[in-house]
Design a protein around this motif. Structure first.
Motif, PDB file in Angstrom:
ATOM      1  N   ALA A 180     -19.249  53.360  34.181  1.00  0.00           N
ATOM      2  CA  ALA A 180     -18.034  54.049  34.636  1.00  0.00           C
ATOM      3  C   ALA A 180     -18.325  55.430  35.217  1.00  0.00           C
ATOM      4  O   ALA A 180     -17.785  55.781  36.281  1.00  0.00           O
ATOM      5  CB  ALA A 180     -17.036  54.144  33.488  1.00  0.00           C
ATOM      6  N   PRO A 181     -19.154  56.288  34.598  1.00  0.00           N
ATOM      7  CA  PRO A 181     -19.427  57.601  35.196  1.00  0.00           C
ATOM      8  C   PRO A 181     -20.124  57.496  36.564  1.00  0.00           C
ATOM      9  O   PRO A 181     -19.861  58.296  37.449  1.00  0.00           O
ATOM     10  CB  PRO A 181     -20.330  58.279  34.159  1.00  0.00           C
ATOM     11  N   VAL A 182     -21.004  56.496  36.710  1.00  0.00           N
ATOM     12  CA  VAL A 182     -21.684  56.314  37.996  1.00  0.00           C
ATOM     13  C   VAL A 182     -20.683  55.889  39.060  1.00  0.00           C
ATOM     14  O   VAL A 182     -20.674  56.409  40.185  1.00  0.00           O
ATOM     15  CB  VAL A 182     -22.814  55.280  37.861  1.00  0.00           C
ATOM     16  N   ALA A 221     -19.743  58.017  42.513  1.00  0.00           N
ATOM     17  CA  ALA A 221     -19.902  57.423  43.840  1.00  0.00           C
ATOM     18  C   ALA A 221     -18.560  57.309  44.554  1.00  0.00           C
ATOM     19  O   ALA A 221     -18.494  57.437  45.790  1.00  0.00           O
ATOM     20  CB  ALA A 221     -20.555  56.056  43.724  1.00  0.00           C
ATOM     21  N   GLU A 222     -17.489  57.097  43.807  1.00  0.00           N
ATOM     22  CA  GLU A 222     -16.169  56.966  44.411  1.00  0.00           C
ATOM     23  C   GLU A 222     -15.737  58.264  45.091  1.00  0.00           C
ATOM     24  O   GLU A 222     -15.038  58.237  46.108  1.00  0.00           O
ATOM     25  CB  GLU A 222     -15.155  56.547  43.342  1.00  0.00           C
ATOM     26  N   ARG A 223     -16.149  59.394  44.563  1.00  0.00           N
ATOM     27  CA  ARG A 223     -15.799  60.674  45.199  1.00  0.00           C
ATOM     28  C   ARG A 223     -16.431  60.782  46.581  1.00  0.00           C
ATOM     29  O   ARG A 223     -15.795  61.254  47.535  1.00  0.00           O
ATOM     30  CB  ARG A 223     -16.262  61.822  44.302  1.00  0.00           C
ATOM     31  N   ILE A 224     -17.655  60.347  46.708  1.00  0.00           N
ATOM     32  CA  ILE A 224     -18.314  60.383  48.024  1.00  0.00           C
ATOM     33  C   ILE A 224     -17.671  59.368  48.958  1.00  0.00           C
ATOM     34  O   ILE A 224     -17.409  59.661  50.130  1.00  0.00           O
ATOM     35  CB  ILE A 224     -19.817  60.102  47.863  1.00  0.00           C
ATOM     36  N   ARG A 225     -17.400  58.147  48.431  1.00  0.00           N
ATOM     37  CA  ARG A 225     -16.797  57.118  49.280  1.00  0.00           C
ATOM     38  C   ARG A 225     -15.426  57.543  49.789  1.00  0.00           C
ATOM     39  O   ARG A 225     -15.098  57.366  50.961  1.00  0.00           O
ATOM     40  CB  ARG A 225     -16.684  55.804  48.498  1.00  0.00           C
ATOM     41  N   ARG A 241     -28.223  63.793  44.410  1.00  0.00           N
ATOM     42  CA  ARG A 241     -29.413  63.891  43.564  1.00  0.00           C
ATOM     43  C   ARG A 241     -29.097  63.537  42.114  1.00  0.00           C
ATOM     44  O   ARG A 241     -29.974  63.054  41.379  1.00  0.00           O
ATOM     45  CB  ARG A 241     -29.949  65.317  43.681  1.00  0.00           C
ATOM     46  N   ALA A 242     -27.854  63.744  41.704  1.00  0.00           N
ATOM     47  CA  ALA A 242     -27.497  63.479  40.305  1.00  0.00           C
ATOM     48  C   ALA A 242     -27.618  62.003  39.954  1.00  0.00           C
ATOM     49  O   ALA A 242     -27.870  61.657  38.799  1.00  0.00           O
ATOM     50  CB  ALA A 242     -26.075  63.966  40.028  1.00  0.00           C
ATOM     51  N   LEU A 243     -27.444  61.099  40.925  1.00  0.00           N
ATOM     52  CA  LEU A 243     -27.585  59.680  40.628  1.00  0.00           C
ATOM     53  C   LEU A 243     -29.046  59.286  40.434  1.00  0.00           C
ATOM     54  O   LEU A 243     -29.333  58.187  39.956  1.00  0.00           O
ATOM     55  CB  LEU A 243     -26.955  58.843  41.748  1.00  0.00           C
ATOM     56  N   LEU A 244     -29.961  60.159  40.783  1.00  0.00           N
ATOM     57  CA  LEU A 244     -31.374  59.940  40.490  1.00  0.00           C
ATOM     58  C   LEU A 244     -31.741  60.455  39.108  1.00  0.00           C
ATOM     59  O   LEU A 244     -32.391  59.766  38.315  1.00  0.00           O
ATOM     60  CB  LEU A 244     -32.258  60.647  41.529  1.00  0.00           C
ATOM     61  N   VAL A 245     -31.323  61.706  38.822  1.00  0.00           N
ATOM     62  CA  VAL A 245     -31.832  62.401  37.631  1.00  0.00           C
ATOM     63  C   VAL A 245     -30.753  62.755  36.626  1.00  0.00           C
ATOM     64  O   VAL A 245     -31.078  63.265  35.536  1.00  0.00           O
ATOM     65  CB  VAL A 245     -32.581  63.681  38.057  1.00  0.00           C
ATOM     66  N   GLY A 246     -29.484  62.517  36.954  1.00  0.00           N
ATOM     67  CA  GLY A 246     -28.407  62.883  36.050  1.00  0.00           C
ATOM     68  C   GLY A 246     -28.020  64.341  36.186  1.00  0.00           C
ATOM     69  O   GLY A 246     -28.586  65.097  36.976  1.00  0.00           O
ATOM     70  N   PRO A 302     -26.744  67.987  33.794  1.00  0.00           N
ATOM     71  CA  PRO A 302     -26.885  68.522  32.424  1.00  0.00           C
ATOM     72  C   PRO A 302     -25.833  67.985  31.473  1.00  0.00           C
ATOM     73  O   PRO A 302     -26.097  67.791  30.287  1.00  0.00           O
ATOM     74  CB  PRO A 302     -26.738  70.034  32.636  1.00  0.00           C
ATOM     75  N   GLU A 303     -24.614  67.729  31.982  1.00  0.00           N
ATOM     76  CA  GLU A 303     -23.546  67.225  31.117  1.00  0.00           C
ATOM     77  C   GLU A 303     -23.670  65.722  30.895  1.00  0.00           C
ATOM     78  O   GLU A 303     -23.357  65.211  29.811  1.00  0.00           O
ATOM     79  CB  GLU A 303     -22.182  67.522  31.735  1.00  0.00           C
ATOM     80  N   GLU A 304     -24.126  64.977  31.910  1.00  0.00           N
ATOM     81  CA  GLU A 304     -24.232  63.524  31.812  1.00  0.00           C
ATOM     82  C   GLU A 304     -25.591  63.065  32.335  1.00  0.00           C
ATOM     83  O   GLU A 304     -25.713  62.531  33.437  1.00  0.00           O
ATOM     84  CB  GLU A 304     -23.123  62.849  32.618  1.00  0.00           C
ATOM     85  N   PRO A 305     -26.645  63.259  31.584  1.00  0.00           N
ATOM     86  CA  PRO A 305     -27.973  62.851  32.057  1.00  0.00           C
ATOM     87  C   PRO A 305     -28.103  61.348  32.243  1.00  0.00           C
ATOM     88  O   PRO A 305     -28.948  60.883  33.001  1.00  0.00           O
ATOM     89  CB  PRO A 305     -28.911  63.378  30.964  1.00  0.00           C
TER      90      PRO A 305
END
Length: 618
Positions: free
Chosen positions: A443-445, A449-453, A598-603, A605-608
């Motif tokens: 769900a977080p992923v 991604a939905e924000r970018i879409r 980049r966060a979808l690669l490495v997470g 700080p709040e949601e690694p």
């Protein structure tokens, strides 16, 4: 490059241009596709030109300087018969890529007059003021609309806007326009336009506002100077905007490309380029054989059985479903076939000297890649890509525009397009499908991604002629992850293998049933095929590269602003992505540095846990 011959220029008996056309500068062949293609503005010394359209180019481009190139799969997609390399002119060449003077408005730095170029009475072959002898300066400003039209900046309306609303016929006051700089600053406020009729002088400040010309009552006139003054204007309802003559927004190419893959990659089918449309309509082997014998006078260059196999391979790329498939669906079908071939490889065809696609499984143990979620690496030792200039856009990036906003290269449909071919090497890799599906369903992923879409689709609707028919955004967890991974790998390999980042290019395979990346050499010069990139595809080295790329992307010099960004890039089509971490030179990216996170690669700080490779950082 050569301007078109003047009307008074004498021609030969067959109406061809005189053999000695004036030359104006030179550019590399590849730049005629990517930088200075049809409709673009090019500065040569102190002069400015627009590259002419392709009407008649098939006749005046010499075959020895502009050879044909073949790539059936791409030609079918773009509905042409063949492609041609732009002319590589020598000092002895009689012709080349033609240009037209634009903008026509010039100013003289000595006397300050601002008028049309020919009104300065320049000496033959020179761009100088006939009165004071100074080199004329082309107008720094032009206007354009999102339909691709291009026109002169309306200086007369701009300076007379306080009288009669600025909508009267230009030049009817009888005065002469002048242009000068106050020298107080380098801003538009210091550029002063005046008229000798006595109206108050005005600066260029405010001329770049989106509605600046609309407020003057001016609409786009639909002019297309690259097609010539004799071509009627194209009806247009859009508002034009002011641009700097050298701005990248003035011209952006719409490039489409395809890899040469078997059974088309050995060049044997090239003589049939202009006959495939006819052959596809035939429904039996006997009919195909009869057609070949008739066209080639009983000496077909390709055996009938091979032609039947090629026709079968072509039909395999037809998109599924009823009705006429859209261009996007046909382009996606082309990518699916490439993905299948890259996965399968073709080790058995390596011995063919004419084979242009050699893809092999690395010899090393793939075990180091398993913990990373990377699978199926392939070494593409020989690769040929054909990139064709389909059209161009103005103001809008090609990746964010609909086909209706693309400007044509000629007044009439062409049976060919200008293109270039790149021969090099690459590395292909895939992500583990089961692990990818589990990650993409989080769900977080999905929410990230939905924000970018949503931002991307909002941009597509804004730029579409009919917002309801705007194409769907390809942005999704799978695509954004693959795109960002390709960027960080290119950066890592530019450090490990010594490649300039601009010499490497990505090719994404992100769709249902596809999860792959091809990173390959984007130039055919000394960085093109020396084996250095292929060596990076061995499993041990590839695993080290993935780990290094992930660790480098875990921190950005713009953090915490970058990783905590709520929106970045064009209209918010990126999240955690900037030029300090994952963005690449424009020549390396398929999507103009959009749809990155980049966060979808490495997470974060709040949601690694949202990072696909977050376990590598533990």
């Amino acid at each position: 490059m050569t301007p078109p011959p003047a009307r008074r220029r004498r021609t030969g008996a067959n109406g061809a241009p005189a053999p000695s056309l004036p030359r104006r500068g030179a550019v590399r062949r590849a730049q005629m596709i990517t930088t200075y293609g049809v409709g673009s503005l090019i500065a040569v010394d102190h002069e400015s030109f627009v590259v002419s359209g392709l009407d008649g180019a098939d006749e005046h481009w010499r075959s020895d300087e502009s050879p044909r190139i073949s790539e059936r799969r791409l030609a079918r997609l773009l509905e042409v018969d063949y492609f041609r390399l732009p002319p590589a002119s020598e000092d002895t060449s009689k012709d080349g890529v033609r240009v037209r003077r634009f903008p026509i408005m010039h100013s003289c730095p000595e006397c300050g007059e601002l008028r049309r170029w020919h009104q300065f009475n320049p000496p033959p072959g020179r761009s100088q003021c006939g009165a004071c002898g100074s080199d004329l300066v082309p107008s720094r400003f032009v206007i354009a609309c999102e339909a691709g039209h291009l026109d002169e900046f309306p200086y007369w309306h701009w300076v007379h806007r306080s009288s009669a609303g600025g909508t009267s016929t230009a030049g009817q006051c009888g005065g002469t326009l002048t242009l000068r700089s106050s020298g107080r600053s380098s801003s538009l406020r210091s550029i002063i336009v005046s008229c000798t009729c006595g109206v108050p002088e005005v600066s260029m400040e405010g001329s770049f506002r989106r509605n600046a010309l609309k407020d003057l009552g001016l609409r786009c006139r639909g002019t297309r100077p690259w097609l010539g003054t004799s071509v009627p204007a194209d009806p247009c309802r859009l508002s034009a905007r002011t641009l700097q003559r050298g701005s990248s927004s003035v011209w952006q190419p719409v490039l489409k490309s395809a890899l040469s893959i078997p059974p088309w990659s050995d060049g044997r089918a090239d003589p049939l380029d202009e006959h495939w449309a006819q052959l596809r309509e035939l429904d039996s082997r006997d009919a195909v054989e009869m057609c070949l014998n008739f066209v080639f006078r009983n000496k077909p260059p390709v055996p009938v059985d091979e032609v039947m196999a090629l026709l079968a391979a072509e039909r395999e790329e037809d998109p599924e479903g009823d009705g006429t498939p859209s261009f996007d669906r046909r382009y996606l079908a082309l990518r699916h076939k490439e993905y299948e071939r890259l996965r399968a490889g073709n080790d058995e065809r390596e011995r063919s000297h004419k084979e242009q696609f050699v893809c092999e499984t690395p010899l090393g143990d793939p075990a180091p890649l398993v913990p990373l979620g990377v699978t199926g690496p392939m070494l593409v030792k020989k690769l040929r890509e054909v990139r064709a200039l389909k059209a161009f856009t103005r103001l809008a990036d090609p990746d964010s525009t609909t086909e209706g906003k693309e400007a044509a290269l000629s007044t009439s449909p062409l049976s060919w397009l200008p293109a270039m071919e790149v021969r090099g090497e690459g590395v292909f890799l895939r992500l583990d499908e089961d692990r990818l599906e589990a990650w993409a369903g989080s769900a977080p992923v999905v929410a990230r991604a939905e924000r970018i879409r949503a931002a991307h689709e909002r941009l597509l609707r804004q730029r579409a002629t009919e917002p309801d028919l705007a194409p769907a955004s390809p942005a999704g967890p799978r695509m954004i992850l693959l795109h960002t991974l390709a960027h960080v790998l290119i950066t890592q390999w530019s450090l490990d293998a010594g490649y300039p980042a601009a010499a490497l290019r990505e090719r994404l395979y992100a769709d249902e049933g596809m999860a792959g990346i091809l990173v390959y050499t984007a130039t055919s010069d000394s960085a093109g095929s020396l084996g250095g990139l292929v060596a990076q595809g061995e499993p041990a080295r590839l695993a080290d590269a993935v780990r290094g790329a992930v660790h480098r992307s875990a921190w950005c010099s713009s953090d915490p602003l970058c990783i905590e960004s709520e929106a970045s890039g064009t209209a918010g089509t990126n999240l955690a992505a900037c030029h300090a971490c994952v963005m690449l030179p424009e020549t390396s990216c398929e999507h103009n540095n959009t749809l990155l996170d980049r966060a979808l690669l490495v997470g974060t700080p709040e949601e690694p846990s949202i990072g696909f490779f977050a376990s590598l950082l533990a």
